[in-house]
Design an enzyme around this catalytic site. Structure first.
Site, PDB file in Angstrom:
ATOM      1  N   ASP A 130       0.935  -1.183  -0.214  1.00 19.24           N
ATOM      2  CA  ASP A 130       0.082  -0.029  -0.123  1.00 19.24           C
ATOM      3  C   ASP A 130       0.758   1.287  -0.173  1.00 19.24           C
ATOM      4  OD1 ASP A 130      -2.666   1.222   0.195  1.00 19.24           O
ATOM      5  OD2 ASP A 130      -3.209  -0.417   1.392  1.00 19.24           O
ATOM      6  N   ASP A 232      -3.052   4.519  -2.380  1.00 22.41           N
ATOM      7  CA  ASP A 232      -4.234   4.862  -1.769  1.00 22.41           C
ATOM      8  C   ASP A 232      -4.826   6.037  -1.952  1.00 22.41           C
ATOM      9  OD1 ASP A 232      -5.741   4.544   0.872  1.00 22.41           O
ATOM     10  OD2 ASP A 232      -4.704   6.287   1.207  1.00 22.41           O
ATOM     11  N   GLU A 286      -6.460   3.320  -5.891  1.00 26.06           N
ATOM     12  CA  GLU A 286      -7.682   3.027  -5.299  1.00 26.06           C
ATOM     13  C   GLU A 286      -8.574   4.311  -6.067  1.00 26.06           C
ATOM     14  OE1 GLU A 286      -9.824   3.772  -0.837  1.00 26.06           O
ATOM     15  OE2 GLU A 286      -7.867   4.677  -1.170  1.00 26.06           O
ATOM     16  N   HIS A 352     -10.624  -3.259   3.451  1.00 28.25           N
ATOM     17  CA  HIS A 352     -10.402  -2.773   5.000  1.00 28.25           C
ATOM     18  C   HIS A 352     -11.324  -1.560   5.200  1.00 28.25           C
ATOM     19  CE1 HIS A 352      -8.101  -0.272   2.532  1.00 28.25           C
ATOM     20  NE2 HIS A 352      -7.845   0.463   3.304  1.00 28.25           N
ATOM     21  N   ASP A 353     -11.745  -1.038   4.426  1.00 28.70           N
ATOM     22  CA  ASP A 353     -12.746  -0.003   4.428  1.00 28.70           C
ATOM     23  C   ASP A 353     -14.248  -0.130   4.499  1.00 28.70           C
ATOM     24  OD1 ASP A 353     -10.886   2.210   4.775  1.00 28.70           O
ATOM     25  OD2 ASP A 353     -10.659   2.265   2.531  1.00 28.70           O
TER      26      ASP A 353
END
Length: 577
Positions: A130, A232, A286, A352-353
């Protein structure tokens, strides 16, 4: 003679190194047939804070992941996406980086990271990192210097608005308690910009020095041998620094004003030239912009930017009151149609979000959790695009249903609670909503076994363990041939064994069926039919195909129904004659 042989050996070694470098520079690209390793990858996302704790401090760490490498290998996945492990004060669980070349103390050391990378590579698994460079931490040395003086050489590493010019034009912040993205800093009598938390100041990508700093960071990790970068929030990186006033209420559709602005494509092309073209690394950002055109501009090979798009249109469909499968099908089909001939997509429904996959898109009741978890795994592994799978979903882990705000740890969740409380809003309704949607639902500790704290830690876990860990865990499911875990292994293997599931044409069938998602995948004379019942009732499908003579490759029920009927949350894959 020895001298000649030594010279020849040296020449051969140099040529071999040059050849290897040449392969590294080109193998992240598609070959002449359009094949690429990142298209064939099955990516498993690990949230390190919640995966496995090795030292009893209640926080997952790199040694914990290393201890579970054989489990990860057993899943059949081919790449790991690791959430940030860089040094961080942890305001936003590592997405506020204070040193991009070091490891957060909670997670271990650089030696641990090197051991993890080697352990993955020894098992034939690639590692995607990431990269958080839309913003840094306010504790990063760059920001400390930037805020120290208006004349600091680092001042222009971030976005500043001098207070003598009045209040800056309103910018919406996703995490700020007041949703105000400008934070006043008295040290230099100026405001700095933060699209996320106050401790995550946005980097100024308009400054070429910032860009070069980022490329150097990327080269540091690529030189270590990692295999890819996930960028990200990068769609927000480019900004119009004339700071125009946006229309009132724009925050309801802030992506239109924040995503893919200004010189974003110039920056990505520069990044590709500086980094991606020189290493065998895959790249994914992302988000995918605001349109198919945006997405193609990001990932089409002749653009020389990124490898694949990661679009959120579908993942955002699930709501507390349910969702329309017809709409769900429309979204996936539109994206597939737009990328059928050019460009490449990611396929995912959780990360994860997001809250847990089965709690949002399936049915986490005891009666249907197993079947719907398996059905969703079948969907992800049989669609056109690179599948991303979030750790724990292979067990059918569910939302924990935290019932008080003290159970939550997520900054965005807690700040929104404070805002609603300050404004006299409905806190009971908000708690009900976050039981379904909060990011913390997907961040509870991985459920390894039935021992204390689900085998995650010998200490006190940083966030509560889901109470159902005693019957939903890896140890129990590993021994049960009919478990969600073992079904996941089978469907992963089916994808790996069938190129048609990677490169085959996707065709939607029975379009208006409100309960069944049916489609075919077809490549070089091989044709598969996928049937998925997204409902808790027996459902009928009408695909115009006689499946009586077809070969059943996999089904999440031991006894499939005959004819055109599917059992609740049934998933079946047939090979057609």
């Amino acid at each position: 003679m020895k001298k000649i042989l030594l010279q020849l050996s040296t020449i051969f070694t140099v040529l071999l190194l040059m050849s290897t470098q040449g392969q590294a520079q080109s193998s992240n690209k598609e070959d002449s047939t359009g094949r690429a390793w990142w298209k064939e990858a099955i990516i498993y996302q690990i949230y390190p804070r919640s995966f496995k704790d090795s030292n009893g401090d209640g926080i997952g760490d790199l040694k914990g992941i290393i201890s579970k490498l054989n489990y990860i290998k057993s899943l059949g996945i081919t790449a790991v996406w690791l959430n940030p492990v860089y040094s961080s004060p942890n305001d936003d669980n590592g997405y506020d980086v204070s040193d991009y070349r070091n490891i957060m103390q909670d997670f271990g050391t650089m030696e641990d990271f090197d051991a993890l990378l080697k352990g993955l590579h020894d098992r034939g698994i690639k590692l995607v990192m990431d990269l958080v460079v839309n913003h840094s931490s306010d504790e990063h040395e760059w920001f400390k210097q930037s805020r120290s003086s208006r004349t600091s050489p680092y001042r222009n590493y971030y976005h500043w608005w001098n207070a003598e010019n009045g209040k800056p034009p309103y910018r919406y912040s996703l995490f700020d308690i007041n949703h105000d993205a400008w934070k006043y800093d008295s040290l230099t009598n100026a405001y700095y910009l933060h699209y996320f938390s106050r401790k995550q100041p946005d980097l100024n990508w308009e400054n070429p020095k910032v860009r070069q700093e980022v490329y150097d960071i990327m080269k540091f990790w690529a030189d270590k041998g990692i295999d890819g970068f996930r960028l990200d929030a990068f769609g927000f990186a480019a900004k119009d620094t004339t700071w125009p006033h946006f229309p009132e209420g724009y925050e309801k559709n802030f992506m239109k004003y924040y995503s893919m602005q200004g010189n974003i494509h110039d920056y990505l092309q520069e990044m590709n030239k500086e980094v991606f073209s020189k290493y065998d690394v895959m790249s994914v950002a992302e988000g995918a912009g605001n349109s198919f055109e945006d997405a193609h501009n990001l990932v089409d090979e002749d653009r020389h930017e990124l490898n694949m798009a990661y679009a959120f249109d579908a993942v955002d469909i699930a709501k507390m009151g349910g969702y329309s499968l017809v709409h769900f099908k429309e979204v996936f089909t539109k994206w597939d149609s737009a990328f059928a001939d050019k460009g490449w997509l990611s396929i995912f429904l959780s990360n994860h979000d997001q809250a847990r996959l089965v709690s949002r898109f399936g049915n986490d009741s005891p009666q249907f959790r197993d079947a719907s978890s398996k059905m969703l795994a079948t969907f992800i592994m049989t669609m056109h695009g690179t599948p991303y799978w979030y750790n724990g979903d292979e067990l059918g882990m569910t939302n924990p249903r935290f019932d008080k705000i003290e159970d939550f740890r997520d900054l965005a969740t807690l700040n929104e609670y404070k805002r609603i409380k300050n404004e006299g809003g409905d806190l009971k309704q908000y708690l009900k909503e976050i039981q379904f949607s909060s990011r913390d639902n997907g961040r509870t500790p991985f459920q390894w076994d039935s021992t204390s704290n689900a085998g995650f830690t010998t200490g006190t876990p940083w966030i509560g363990v889901n109470k159902n860990y005693k019957w939903i865990n890896a140890a129990i499911e590993d021994k049960d041939p009919n478990s969600v875990l073992n079904y996941f292994r089978k469907i992963v293997q089916l994808r790996k064994d069938n190129d048609v599931l990677v490169y085959g044409k996707y065709t939607l069938l029975d379009k208006k069926n409100p309960n069944v998602y049916a489609y075919t995948r077809e490549l070089n004379g091989t044709k598969l039919l996928i049937l998925l019942n997204f409902s808790s009732k027996q459902a009928t499908f009408h695909v115009g195909i006689n499946i009586n003579s077809a070969t059943l490759l996999i089904d999440n029920y031991n006894t499939p129904l005959n004819g055109n009927q599917l059992q609740p949350y049934e998933a079946a894959v047939y090979q057609l004659k």
